[in-house]
Enzyme design. Structure first.
Site, mmCIF file in Angstrom:
data_model
loop_
_atom_site.group_PDB
_atom_site.id
_atom_site.type_symbol
_atom_site.label_atom_id
_atom_site.label_comp_id
_atom_site.label_asym_id
_atom_site.label_seq_id
_atom_site.Cartn_x
_atom_site.Cartn_y
_atom_site.Cartn_z
ATOM 1 C CG ASP A 15 -2.435 1.122 0.869
ATOM 2 O OD1 ASP A 15 -2.802 0.364 0.241
ATOM 3 O OD2 ASP A 15 -2.206 2.104 2.163
ATOM 4 C CB SER A 16 0.076 4.387 -1.030
ATOM 5 O OG SER A 16 -0.968 5.118 0.085
ATOM 6 C CE1 TYR A 47 2.989 6.061 -3.321
ATOM 7 C CE2 TYR A 47 2.551 4.088 -5.045
ATOM 8 C CZ TYR A 47 3.750 4.827 -3.953
ATOM 9 O OH TYR A 47 4.269 3.622 -3.332
ATOM 10 N N GLY A 48 -2.027 9.193 -5.157
ATOM 11 C CA GLY A 48 -3.315 9.707 -5.271
ATOM 12 C C GLY A 48 -2.983 11.463 -5.824
ATOM 13 C CB CYS A 78 -2.423 0.988 -3.074
ATOM 14 S SG CYS A 78 -2.160 2.423 -3.454
ATOM 15 C CG ASN A 79 -8.762 1.113 -3.534
ATOM 16 O OD1 ASN A 79 -9.564 1.005 -4.192
ATOM 17 N ND2 ASN A 79 -8.722 1.276 -2.487
ATOM 18 C CB CYS A 192 -8.705 5.491 -0.566
ATOM 19 S SG CYS A 192 -7.109 5.766 0.350
ATOM 20 C CB THR A 193 -6.302 0.265 1.632
ATOM 21 O OG1 THR A 193 -5.117 1.191 1.653
ATOM 22 C CG2 THR A 193 -7.109 -0.641 0.814
ATOM 23 C CG HIS A 194 -4.726 5.606 4.392
ATOM 24 N ND1 HIS A 194 -4.537 5.007 2.951
ATOM 25 C CD2 HIS A 194 -3.884 5.913 4.708
ATOM 26 C CE1 HIS A 194 -3.543 4.944 2.966
ATOM 27 N NE2 HIS A 194 -3.167 6.136 3.930
#
Length: 276
Positions: A15-16, A47-48, A78-79, A192-194
């Site tokens: 992931d980011s 990252y986005g 990470c999406n 988003c995984t966050h």
């Protein structure tokens, strides 16, 4: 079966930042015997907000690290990376599972007509969620997408801090209110995984709004793959999680405890890719 892998080979999660902890947690809950290697690129979050070529290069850097660890499967939490997965997947020899496809798979089983998606700006602009959801759905849907430029960063740095969470709530209101109250979405994909790390906050702000967490779908798809490939680790063995980050080691160790990861066997620094 690829002879490089066996049941005791680790599973990779990348992931980011810390957001992929939501995926690692789902895997630990479903497959507690598995050995996980987590890579979080905290030096370059979010990252986005990076251009596509930089995202691809940073993703391939992490993919190469996990390929060296001989992971038997790779979960791309990470999406944003999931939106460019076709430009990265050749960097590993194992099967990859990505968050966007998992989210689309989860939505396809729901009886809804209007779906909301919140994500990073890059994921939103790529339109990958609406495209994949509409391609997967057996009926015509309306998919509304919202790019959130600050939410991942706010979650990354304020998780567990009551004062900081006020900023998270304010940002959620700014990004989600219009979809919930004006557009009347029937569910919301946490793109988003966050975001699943603050799902309790989202549920408090929008009671009754079903939330779609791709992490749960990814863990289930991983189990199905390991089962049919005879790569499930012996259920009687203890699981393991080793975390690597280009960010702050102490912060990652703290966040891992806060989100309920158990065990966490080590947290180590790994140098980030230079963006020059």
């Amino acid at each position: 079966m690829n002879p490089v892998f066996d049941a005791n080979s680790p599973v990779g999660v990348l992931d980011s930042g810390i957001g992929g902890f939501s995926v690692a947690r789902a895997v630990q809950q479903l497959l507690p015997a598995e050995q996980l290697i987590y890579f979080g690129d905290g030096a370059h979050i979010p990252y986005g907000n990076h251009p596509e070529d930089k995202i691809v290069a940073m993703a391939r850097y992490m993919f190469s690290f996990l390929e060296q660890k001989q992971v038997k499967a790779l979960l791309v939490a990470c999406n944003t990376i999931s939106c460019v997965i076709d430009r990265c997947a050749d960097a590993v020899s194992c099967p990859t599972f990505n968050a966007v496809q998992a989210g689309a798979n989860a939505v396809s089983r729901l009886d809804v007509e209007k779906v909301g998606v919140i994500s990073t700006v890059f994921t939103h602009n790529s339109r990958c969620y609406p495209q994949r959801i509409l391609a997967q759905s057996p009926k015509k849907l309306v998919v509304l997408s919202c790019g959130c430029p600050d939410l991942a960063r706010l979650v990354e740095h304020n998780l567990g801090d009551p004062g900081g969470m006020a900023a998270v709530e304010a940002d959620l209101h700014q990004e989600l209110d219009h979809m919930v109250y004006d557009d009347h979405i029937q569910c919301c994909v946490l793109g988003c995984t966050h975001y699943p790390l603050v799902s309790d906050t989202i549920e408090k702000l929008y009671p009754g709004l079903p939330l779609i967490d791709p992490a749960q779908q990814m863990a289930q798809e991983l189990r199905a793959y390991l089962t049919r490939s005879d790569l499930l680790r012996n259920a009687g063995l203890p699981g393991r999680l080793d975390v690597f980050t280009t960010g702050d080691v102490d912060e990652y160790a703290l966040r891992a405890r806060q989100v309920g990861l158990d065990p966490v066997n080590s947290v180590s620094y790994y140098p980030p890719m230079s963006l020059d």
